[in-house]
Structures are given as structure tokens and as C-alpha cells.
Design an enzyme around this catalytic site. Structure first.
Site, PDB file in Angstrom:
ATOM      1  NE  ARG A  15       6.577  13.688   1.933  1.00 42.91           N
ATOM      2  CZ  ARG A  15       5.536  14.497   1.787  1.00 42.91           C
ATOM      3  NH1 ARG A  15       5.355  15.476   2.635  1.00 42.91           N
ATOM      4  NH2 ARG A  15       4.659  14.315   0.837  1.00 42.91           N
ATOM      5  NE  ARG A  68       1.008   3.390  -5.795  1.00 45.76           N
ATOM      6  CZ  ARG A  68       1.161   3.387  -4.465  1.00 45.76           C
ATOM      7  NH1 ARG A  68       2.121   2.673  -3.913  1.00 45.76           N
ATOM      8  NH2 ARG A  68       0.357   4.086  -3.690  1.00 45.76           N
ATOM      9  CD  GLU A 117       1.180  -3.930  -5.812  1.00 43.00           C
ATOM     10  OE1 GLU A 117       0.384  -3.644  -4.895  1.00 43.00           O
ATOM     11  OE2 GLU A 117       2.252  -3.357  -5.989  1.00 43.00           O
ATOM     12  CG  HIS A 136       2.224  -2.738  -1.868  1.00 45.73           C
ATOM     13  ND1 HIS A 136       1.625  -2.178  -2.957  1.00 45.73           N
ATOM     14  CD2 HIS A 136       2.612  -1.690  -1.091  1.00 45.73           C
ATOM     15  CE1 HIS A 136       1.639  -0.857  -2.847  1.00 45.73           C
ATOM     16  NE2 HIS A 136       2.240  -0.546  -1.718  1.00 45.73           N
TER      17      HIS A 136
HETATM   18  C1  8YV Z   1       0.273   0.897   1.561  1.00 40.57           C
HETATM   19  C2  8YV Z   1       1.228   2.565  -0.209  1.00 40.57           C
HETATM   20  O1  8YV Z   1       0.827  -0.371   1.514  1.00 40.57           O
HETATM   21  O2  8YV Z   1       1.407   4.575   0.979  1.00 40.57           O
HETATM   22  C3  8YV Z   1       1.286   4.038  -0.114  1.00 40.57           C
HETATM   23  O3  8YV Z   1       1.175   4.694  -1.159  1.00 40.57           O
HETATM   24  O4  8YV Z   1       1.175   2.017  -1.257  1.00 40.57           O
HETATM   25  C4  8YV Z   1       1.336   1.759   1.034  1.00 40.57           C
HETATM   26  O5  8YV Z   1       1.738   2.483   2.119  1.00 40.57           O
HETATM   27  C5  8YV Z   1      -1.106   0.840   1.108  1.00 40.57           C
HETATM   28  O6  8YV Z   1      -1.724   2.026   0.799  1.00 40.57           O
HETATM   29  C6  8YV Z   1      -1.957   0.107   2.133  1.00 40.57           C
HETATM   30  O7  8YV Z   1      -2.631  -0.834   1.512  1.00 40.57           O
END
Ligand code: 8YV
Length: 312
Positions: free
Chosen positions: A153, A231, A260, A278
Site C-alpha cells: 500500500r 524499518r 531507535e 520516526h
Molecule cells: C508509528 C509505525 O510511528 O505504523 C507503523 O508501523 O512505525 C508508525 O506509524 C508508530 O507505530 C507509533 O509510534
């Protein structure tokens, strides 16, 4: 009695308020040991977590009443999905609502890196321009061959945004996508060699770990730029740092890192690298939509309804 739910790590105040309206919330910091909790907390029936924290098998086993893990992220690479399935624990995530913002940040990082936007901003702020420093000429985005690693997506949304300016859009995926006008390159090295820019948009997890290695970076080459909004684990980070240090690739725009919030110190000194903490999904609108989706999944589960966005 309200259903006990653990809110794991730092969640947005909006999400926390929504949880507190519905559940008996035990908010635990990311540093908490979820495998050694007092009995009142151990009986939580829901766990709200997110990409960076996930939920290990050990955590699931320490929570005997756990029924659902509601993720505030699309990525579930840190959730032991097989174990959740075995234990009959449902897992939900937040797809779709964040796609546009993540794609926007990928494009933003591409332009910022190729056009030296962050480095030139520093040059102006630090007064170097005012005292006669002539900024170096940058590369250009228009006409570049854009290679997208992972055409899901988010990868597709990035491709759509870059279609008007790209010389060509190519992609590498586990499988060829039948319905798209972009060129599929099955061999990862050939894919990197034929790309001027490599945008990492694949999902994380063990299958994708260090998919972008030294050989792929060398195939991208000394004029190549890498962008990562997926990632940190998808890139061999030490190999990328070495390739940047040695000029074997031209630059990098990075929103994600292997450990991170630790960022390799060598990257901090590089002007050809643009760094973000992030932030790809971090807009007011999207973070609210993600929170609403977490709540909708928990509501559906505890009402015995199908989950809106199930992983398991
Ligand atoms: C967010 C993410 O920054 O959706 C994901 O997989 O890594 C990000 O959207 C995170 O989950 C929020 O801390």
C-alpha cells in the site's frame, strides 16, 4: 467491572483518553517488564502497543487472560504473530489511515536528500551564506529512476506521487504485481543497479532483515540515494554507514533506524544524510485516525464483532 487493558509505552494523550473512557487502564512505560507484573495487571484482557515495542511471546505468556493486542501501527514485526495465533490472541493494526502521510514523508525525504535541503538550511542558519559561502550544486529528482523496494500500500502511494517526475519507476517485491504499470525487477542486485534512488517501503520482520546489504548498496552505486520509511532492520545499518563514509552511495534520507532512538553517530556528522525521528505517520490527523482505529478494534473485539483491521 471495567475490562482491564494495558497501555504499553508512550501512547498519545488522545488514545489514552479513549482507552480510559472504556477500560480499566494500566499505563506502563516502555521500560516496564511485562513478564513480571503484579496480579491485578497480569489479568489484563487487552494490550495496546505499537511498532517499536510490539509484544513478544514471553509477554503473551505472562498475561494469561490476554485476548487482544491492539497495535497503534501498521507494522507488526515486533509481535510474535505465530505465538499469538497459537495462543488464540487476536492482533489488530492500523493500515490505510497512515498510507498517505508515510508516502508524503518518503517523497519529502527524497527531495530533502537529493536537493540538499537540510544541509542548505544549516548553511543559512549558521550564517555561512551571509558570509559568502557558495552552496554546492545538488543532484536533481526529475528524471531519476526510482526503485521501490516493497510495492504494498505504502510503496504504491509513493509510486503514484513520483509518477509525474520519475524517469522510470521500478520495483522489487517477493512477487510481481499484475495490476501495475511499473517495471518489476526480480533480482535485487539488478534492481538496485538499475535504480538511481532506492526507496525502502517493505514491511519489516525476519524475512526482510538486512535485505539491503553491502552488495545492494554497491549496486545502487556512488550516485545512488537511499530513502527508508519502513524499518531500520531492513537495511544492514553498519554497511550503509560504511557505504556513505566511503562515498559508495551518495546520500540517505532516513526516518527509521535499527536501534531507535539510537542513531549511529557517524550519520550525525554527514551533510548528505537527512534524519527524522520516526515521524512518517506523525501528523495530527493520521495519529488521531490511528487511535480511532485501535479503539474500534478493541470495541469490536469486546463486543464479539469482527475486527475492522485484523492481523490475526
Ligand atoms: C508509528 C509505525 O510511528 O505504523 C507503523 O508501523 O512505525 C508508525 O506509524 C508508530 O507505530 C507509533 O509510534
Amino acid at each position: 467491572m471495567r475490562i482491564p487493558v494495558i497501555a504499553y509505552g508512550q501512547l498519545s494523550p488522545y488514545l489514552l483518553a479513549g482507552l480510559e473512557q472504556r477500560f480499566a487502564v494500566h499505563a506502563l512505560p516502555a521500560s516496564a517488564d511485562l513478564t513480571a507484573l503484579p496480579p491485578a495487571v497480569r489479568h489484563a484482557r487487552g494490550l495496546v502497543s505499537f511498532g517499536a515495542l510490539g509484544a513478544s511471546a514471553a509477554i503473551m505468556d505472562a498475561l494469561p487472560q490476554l485476548e487482544i493486542i491492539g497495535l497503534f501501527s501498521v507494522g507488526y514485526d515486533k509481535v510474535d504473530i505465530d505465538h499469538a495465533r497459537t495462543r488464540g490472541i487476536r492482533v489488530s493494526n492500523t493500515p490505510d489511515v497512515l498510507t498517505d502521510d508515510v508516502a508524503d514523508l518518503a517523497v519529502g525525504l527524497l527531495y530533502a536528500t537529493v536537493r540538499n535541503i537540510a544541509a542548505n538550511d544549516r548553511l543559512v542558519r549558521l550564517g555561512a551564506w551571509a558570509t559568502g559561502k557558495v552552496p554546492a550544486l545538488s543532484g536533481r529528482v526529475t528524471g531519476k529512476r526510482i526503485g521501490i523496494l516493497g510495492l504494498g500500500r505504502i510503496g504504491r502511494a509513493i509510486a503514484r506521487r513520483l509518477e509525474p517526475v520519475a524517469g522510470e519507476i521500478l520495483y522489487h517485491n517477493r512477487r510481481e504485481a499484475a495490476d501495475l504499470p511499473y517495471r518489476y525487477v526480480a533480482d535485487p542486485i539488478a534492481f538496485a543497479r538499475e535504480s538511481d534512488v532506492l526507496i525502502v517501503a517493505t514491511s519489516g520482520g525476519p524475512e526482510a532483515a538486512r535485505l539491503v546489504d553491502a552488495a545492494m548498496l554497491d549496486a545502487l552505486g556512488p550516485d545512488g540515494v537511499i530513502v527508508n520509511i519502513s524499518r531500520g532492520s531492513v537495511i544492514d545499518e553498519p554497511a550503509m554507514v560504511a557505504a556513505l563514509e566511503q562515498g559508495r552511495i551518495a546520500g540517505a534520507g532516513l526516518d527509521v533506524f535499527a536501534e531507535e532512538p539510537h542513531v549511529p553517530s557517524a550519520l550525525l556528522a554527514m551533510d548528505n544524510v537527512v534524519l527524522q525521528p520516526h515521524q512518517a505517520s506523525a501528523t495530527v490527523e493520521t495519529r488521531a485516525a490511528m487511535a480511532d482505529l485501535v479503539l474500534a478494534n478493541l470495541d469490536a473485539h469486546f463486543a464479539g464483532q469482527p475486527l475492522p483491521t485484523p492481523v490475526v
